[in-house]
Motif scaffolding. Structure first.
Motif, PDB file in Angstrom:
ATOM      1  N   ASN A  31       0.816  -1.220   0.000  1.00  0.00           N
ATOM      2  CA  ASN A  31       0.000   0.000   0.000  1.00  0.00           C
ATOM      3  C   ASN A  31       0.847   1.267   0.000  1.00  0.00           C
ATOM      4  O   ASN A  31       0.524   2.241  -0.691  1.00  0.00           O
ATOM      5  N   GLU A  50      10.530   3.230   5.212  1.00  0.00           N
ATOM      6  CA  GLU A  50      10.116   1.895   5.644  1.00  0.00           C
ATOM      7  C   GLU A  50      11.018   1.473   6.796  1.00  0.00           C
ATOM      8  O   GLU A  50      12.238   1.538   6.685  1.00  0.00           O
ATOM      9  N   THR A  58       3.779  -7.865   6.067  1.00  0.00           N
ATOM     10  CA  THR A  58       2.691  -8.651   5.467  1.00  0.00           C
ATOM     11  C   THR A  58       2.914  -8.932   3.986  1.00  0.00           C
ATOM     12  O   THR A  58       2.583 -10.015   3.494  1.00  0.00           O
ATOM     13  N   SER A  59       3.465  -7.970   3.280  1.00  0.00           N
ATOM     14  CA  SER A  59       3.519  -8.081   1.824  1.00  0.00           C
ATOM     15  C   SER A  59       4.543  -9.099   1.324  1.00  0.00           C
ATOM     16  O   SER A  59       4.714  -9.244   0.120  1.00  0.00           O
ATOM     17  N   LEU A  65      -1.338 -14.555  -4.824  1.00  0.00           N
ATOM     18  CA  LEU A  65      -2.433 -14.659  -5.793  1.00  0.00           C
ATOM     19  C   LEU A  65      -3.034 -13.290  -6.055  1.00  0.00           C
ATOM     20  O   LEU A  65      -3.173 -12.478  -5.132  1.00  0.00           O
ATOM     21  N   ALA A 196       9.694   5.725  11.273  1.00  0.00           N
ATOM     22  CA  ALA A 196       9.020   6.946  11.733  1.00  0.00           C
ATOM     23  C   ALA A 196       8.787   6.802  13.234  1.00  0.00           C
ATOM     24  O   ALA A 196       8.151   5.839  13.671  1.00  0.00           O
ATOM     25  N   GLY A 376      -7.083  -4.367   2.945  1.00  0.00           N
ATOM     26  CA  GLY A 376      -6.765  -4.465   1.519  1.00  0.00           C
ATOM     27  C   GLY A 376      -6.058  -5.740   1.146  1.00  0.00           C
ATOM     28  O   GLY A 376      -5.816  -6.615   1.973  1.00  0.00           O
ATOM     29  N   LEU A 378      -3.111  -7.327  -2.012  1.00  0.00           N
ATOM     30  CA  LEU A 378      -2.193  -6.999  -3.108  1.00  0.00           C
ATOM     31  C   LEU A 378      -2.995  -6.813  -4.397  1.00  0.00           C
ATOM     32  O   LEU A 378      -2.715  -5.923  -5.205  1.00  0.00           O
ATOM     33  N   THR A 379      -4.002  -7.644  -4.576  1.00  0.00           N
ATOM     34  CA  THR A 379      -4.800  -7.622  -5.800  1.00  0.00           C
ATOM     35  C   THR A 379      -5.386  -6.244  -6.096  1.00  0.00           C
ATOM     36  O   THR A 379      -5.562  -5.864  -7.247  1.00  0.00           O
TER      37      THR A 379
HETATM   38  C1  FAD Z   1      -1.278 -15.414   4.823  1.00  0.00           C
HETATM   39  C2  FAD Z   1      -1.688 -14.295   3.921  1.00  0.00           C
HETATM   40  C3  FAD Z   1      -2.104 -14.566   2.626  1.00  0.00           C
HETATM   41  C4  FAD Z   1      -2.472 -13.518   1.783  1.00  0.00           C
HETATM   42  N1  FAD Z   1      -2.760 -13.805   0.486  1.00  0.00           N
HETATM   43  C5  FAD Z   1      -3.052 -12.813  -0.371  1.00  0.00           C
HETATM   44  C6  FAD Z   1      -3.215 -13.086  -1.747  1.00  0.00           C
HETATM   45  O1  FAD Z   1      -3.037 -14.214  -2.201  1.00  0.00           O
HETATM   46  N2  FAD Z   1      -3.563 -12.054  -2.561  1.00  0.00           N
HETATM   47  C7  FAD Z   1      -3.712 -10.788  -2.093  1.00  0.00           C
HETATM   48  O2  FAD Z   1      -4.041  -9.924  -2.892  1.00  0.00           O
HETATM   49  N3  FAD Z   1      -3.519 -10.482  -0.801  1.00  0.00           N
HETATM   50  C8  FAD Z   1      -3.176 -11.461   0.073  1.00  0.00           C
HETATM   51  N4  FAD Z   1      -2.930 -11.175   1.390  1.00  0.00           N
HETATM   52  C9  FAD Z   1      -3.133  -9.812   1.865  1.00  0.00           C
HETATM   53  C10 FAD Z   1      -1.945  -8.909   1.559  1.00  0.00           C
HETATM   54  O3  FAD Z   1      -0.729  -9.595   1.735  1.00  0.00           O
HETATM   55  C11 FAD Z   1      -1.984  -7.711   2.482  1.00  0.00           C
HETATM   56  O4  FAD Z   1      -3.240  -7.110   2.437  1.00  0.00           O
HETATM   57  C12 FAD Z   1      -0.973  -6.647   2.078  1.00  0.00           C
HETATM   58  O5  FAD Z   1       0.301  -7.214   1.920  1.00  0.00           O
HETATM   59  C13 FAD Z   1      -0.922  -5.547   3.131  1.00  0.00           C
HETATM   60  O6  FAD Z   1       0.009  -4.590   2.699  1.00  0.00           O
HETATM   61  P1  FAD Z   1       0.308  -3.281   3.548  1.00  0.00           P
HETATM   62  O7  FAD Z   1       1.185  -2.440   2.723  1.00  0.00           O
HETATM   63  O8  FAD Z   1      -0.950  -2.699   4.054  1.00  0.00           O
HETATM   64  O9  FAD Z   1       1.059  -3.819   4.852  1.00  0.00           O
HETATM   65  P2  FAD Z   1       2.553  -4.327   5.060  1.00  0.00           P
HETATM   66  O10 FAD Z   1       3.037  -5.122   3.919  1.00  0.00           O
HETATM   67  O11 FAD Z   1       2.610  -4.958   6.398  1.00  0.00           O
HETATM   68  O12 FAD Z   1       3.399  -2.987   5.060  1.00  0.00           O
HETATM   69  C14 FAD Z   1       3.397  -2.082   6.126  1.00  0.00           C
HETATM   70  C15 FAD Z   1       4.832  -1.630   6.330  1.00  0.00           C
HETATM   71  O13 FAD Z   1       4.862  -0.552   7.260  1.00  0.00           O
HETATM   72  C16 FAD Z   1       6.111  -0.632   7.924  1.00  0.00           C
HETATM   73  N5  FAD Z   1       6.066   0.147   9.159  1.00  0.00           N
HETATM   74  C17 FAD Z   1       5.398  -0.125  10.293  1.00  0.00           C
HETATM   75  N6  FAD Z   1       5.630   0.829  11.203  1.00  0.00           N
HETATM   76  C18 FAD Z   1       6.462   1.736  10.631  1.00  0.00           C
HETATM   77  C19 FAD Z   1       7.062   2.929  11.073  1.00  0.00           C
HETATM   78  N7  FAD Z   1       6.861   3.407  12.311  1.00  0.00           N
HETATM   79  N8  FAD Z   1       7.875   3.619  10.219  1.00  0.00           N
HETATM   80  C20 FAD Z   1       8.103   3.153   8.965  1.00  0.00           C
HETATM   81  N9  FAD Z   1       7.552   2.009   8.511  1.00  0.00           N
HETATM   82  C21 FAD Z   1       6.739   1.306   9.324  1.00  0.00           C
HETATM   83  C22 FAD Z   1       6.295  -2.118   8.177  1.00  0.00           C
HETATM   84  O14 FAD Z   1       7.645  -2.435   8.408  1.00  0.00           O
HETATM   85  C23 FAD Z   1       5.721  -2.719   6.898  1.00  0.00           C
HETATM   86  O15 FAD Z   1       6.717  -3.082   5.959  1.00  0.00           O
HETATM   87  C24 FAD Z   1      -2.495 -12.187   2.254  1.00  0.00           C
HETATM   88  C25 FAD Z   1      -2.068 -11.911   3.559  1.00  0.00           C
HETATM   89  C26 FAD Z   1      -1.637 -12.950   4.374  1.00  0.00           C
HETATM   90  C27 FAD Z   1      -1.120 -12.645   5.743  1.00  0.00           C
END
Ligand code: FAD
Length: 551
Positions: A31, A50, A58-59, A65, A196, A376, A378-379
């Motif tokens: 995101n 980051e 999570t990502s 998929l 941050a 949310g 990845l899709t």
């Molecule tokens: C088991 C599993 C299976 C999934 N399968 C799918 C799938 O097949 N298809 C799909 O579309 N989605 C899938 N998802 C959902 C998808 O992976 C998540 O919705 C998505 O990755 C979330 O992304 P994000 O950027 O919100 O969070 P994150 O990837 O967690 O990114 C948030 C980032 O913020 C950083 N952060 C936190 N605090 C701070 C700070 N104070 N300062 C700077 N950085 C900070 C963290 O280090 C982290 O890297 C799945 C999730 C899981 C757990």
């Protein structure tokens, strides 16, 4: 040898405290990465920080998929399914080499809560919601399954059905990196390992106190708007900054295990696990990734528990005809993370827990110029990028290139030029033995138009096409590229996220690979030994969030 890798990061670190940004994005998961890529391409002055490595939470733990959410048909969430199907189609269209349609070969046990005919009709409806974009679904008898996928145990089955969704060929973390790189290409100032600490608002905008985790140095970043894209940590970051929101997260833990291939076919084997949820056997390079689980947890820091591993192995052993059952010793690597699921207000998400949908919400605090991305998938990432741009404009930041398409692979003409050059130099003859695909295909998918530069490097010095780490397909010129352009700070960043070596090669085999030290010298120069020690020193211990246990 001089150390080239950190220069991009160091340059960016020096810019963060002295420039003023239209938007500062916190969090470099999918995101945050799409927010930065979309805003930078449309002309905003953007910074992205980051706390760990990009996509290290999570990502990097998803099922890889891009899917339209077929399971939400069961809860009648037709609008969500339609939206996700369109998002999936948009990704397949924009990333023809990285996001590819794949068949889901689904078996249905006798006595399951739905009959296979009803499920097949559901798959037809899914296909309609997907605007007939993929191949149509197909009804499968037990005889079809026996013939086409003899590894599936048909005793106790009523048959099945087959439908299409898509998968991320190079894995989620690499996909996210593509957006970070695209943002950098458009002038975004991004840095990993920068946390941050706290953000405060004044009449001049936001001042965010940040710490470089490598040097320990602290500094302040000034921005007009702030985007909190901290995934499962978004609530914590808001609380710390004294910001209250109408939404918040609850967490669902999911694990995957990676084993040697259980089928020779490039398809996803789909089952309904003992808990009634969909359960997948997904191709990962030449290995197989199996999962996932769905367990409610209170905190984002999770590790694979013995019962998670047992659940996955038991479920798969029951449903496949393998020469011998899979055991813990067969596990090459594991993945484990939490899905941040959005709930409104004080709802606790207890009701229909596993059915909580994976939609996203962007909550805007207009008076303070702060946005938070909740939930949310990845899709849905293109939609998140578009919505972020709309919100940022609404809050008064001018986007001079508002019609600019900020995502997608390079134009067809560039692609044709690349493959033409690759043919002229007979690049595919250099494909390493036992590679999973032709070298030209892999380089294009991973590097896009930068792959032309790799061709040039190989023409200049054919040793650039040597695979350095035995057991991996990565070439000398790719390591060079990673060192210069991919902000690799730790060995794990390269092995686990820029590449997927750590997912498909056992920890001990990586450690023993003759080329490892040379690869690290290219990545880290004089710090090679320290980075190797950092990665292997702790042994294969337990995972914390974002750090997989490697078997
Ligand atoms: C088991 C599993 C299976 C999934 N399968 C799918 C799938 O097949 N298809 C799909 O579309 N989605 C899938 N998802 C959902 C998808 O992976 C998540 O919705 C998505 O990755 C979330 O992304 P994000 O950027 O919100 O969070 P994150 O990837 O967690 O990114 C948030 C980032 O913020 C950083 N952060 C936190 N605090 C701070 C700070 N104070 N300062 C700077 N950085 C900070 C963290 O280090 C982290 O890297 C799945 C999730 C899981 C757990």
């Amino acid at each position: 040898m001089t150390r080239a890798a950190p220069s991009l990061r160091e340059t960016n670190l020096s810019k963060l405290p002295i420039q003023r940004f239209d938007v500062l994005v916190l969090g470099g998961g999918i995101n945050g990465a799409v927010s930065a890529a979309a805003l930078a391409a449309r002309g905003a002055k953007v910074a992205l920080i980051e706390r760990g490595d990009f996509a290290s939470v999570t990502s990097q733990q998803s099922s890889n998929l891009a899917w339209g959410g077929i399971k939400y048909l069961e809860t009648w969430e037709f609008q969500l399914v339609r939206k996700l199907c369109r998002a999936r189609n948009a990704l397949i269209r924009a990333y023809p080499s990285a996001v590819q349609e794949i068949r889901f070969f689904t078996s249905v046990a006798r006595g399951f809560r739905h009959g296979r005919l009803k499920l097949w009709l559901g798959a037809l409806l899914y296909w309609v919601f997907g605007s007939f974009f993929t191949r149509p679904p197909r009804l499968l008898s037990n005889a079809d399954i026996e013939r086409e996928e003899p590894t599936v145990e048909t005793r106790g089955l009523q048959g099945g059905f087959e439908y299409s969704d898509a998968y991320l060929h190079d894995n989620d973390a690499r996909f996210v990196w593509g957006f970070v790189r695209a943002a950098l290409d458009r002038g975004c100032v991004a840095a990993n390992y920068v946390e941050a600490l706290a953000s405060t608002r004044s009449a001049q905008g936001w001042a965010t106190r940040a710490r470089d985790a490598v040097s320990g140095r602290e500094f302040t970043i000034a921005s007009t708007l702030l985007i909190n894209a901290c995934g499962p940590y978004a609530d914590e970051v808001n609380r710390r900054d004294g910001v209250s929101t109408a939404h918040r997260h609850v967490f669902s833990k999911g694990i995957h295990v990676i084993v040697d291939p259980v089928t020779a076919h490039r398809r996803v084997l789909t089952f309904f696990a003992d808990d009634g949820r969909m359960f997948f056997v997904i191709p990962m390079q030449q290995k197989t990734c199996i999962g996932t689980t769905d367990t409610r947890v209170e905190r984002p820091e999770v590790e694979v528990a013995a019962e998670d591993r047992r659940f996955v192995l038991d479920n798969i052993n029951k449903r496949l005809r393998l020469p011998r059952p899979l055991s813990e010793a067969d596990i090459i690597a594991e993945r484990c993370g939490v899905r941040p699921l959005v709930v409104a207000g004080s709802a606790n998400g207890n009701r229909d827990w596993t059915q909580l949908s994976r939609k996203h919400v962007i909550e805007t605090d207009a008076s303070r110029g702060r946005l938070t991305v909740f939930g949310g998938k990845l899709t849905d990432c293109i939609n998140v990028g578009e919505e972020i741009c709309a919100e940022v404009e609404r809050l008064g930041v001018q986007l001079p290139f508002r019609a600019h398409v900020w995502y997608g692979e390079p134009a067809e003409a560039v692609r044709d030029e690349y493959f033409h050059q690759a043919r002229l130099m007979d690049l595919d003859a250099l494909t390493v033995p036992r590679a999973s695909e032709k070298l030209s295909t892999r380089l294009w998918r991973r590097y896009g138009s930068e792959a032309l530069g790799l061709l040039e490097a190989i023409r200049r010095d054919p040793r650039q096409a040597e695979a350095i780490i035995e057991t991996s397909e990565y070439l000398r010129c790719e390591l060079d590229e990673a060192a210069r352009r991919e902000m690799v700070v730790k060995l794990e960043d390269f092995l686990r996220r820029r590449s997927k070596i750590a997912l498909v090669v056992r920890h001990e085999d990586i450690r023993a690979a003759p080329g490892l030290r040379e690869a690290c010298r290219i990545l880290f120069g004089d710090e090679a030994d320290a980075r190797i020690e950092e990665y292997f020193g702790g042994g294969p211990g337990a995972a914390v969030l974002g750090e997989d246990r490697i078997a």
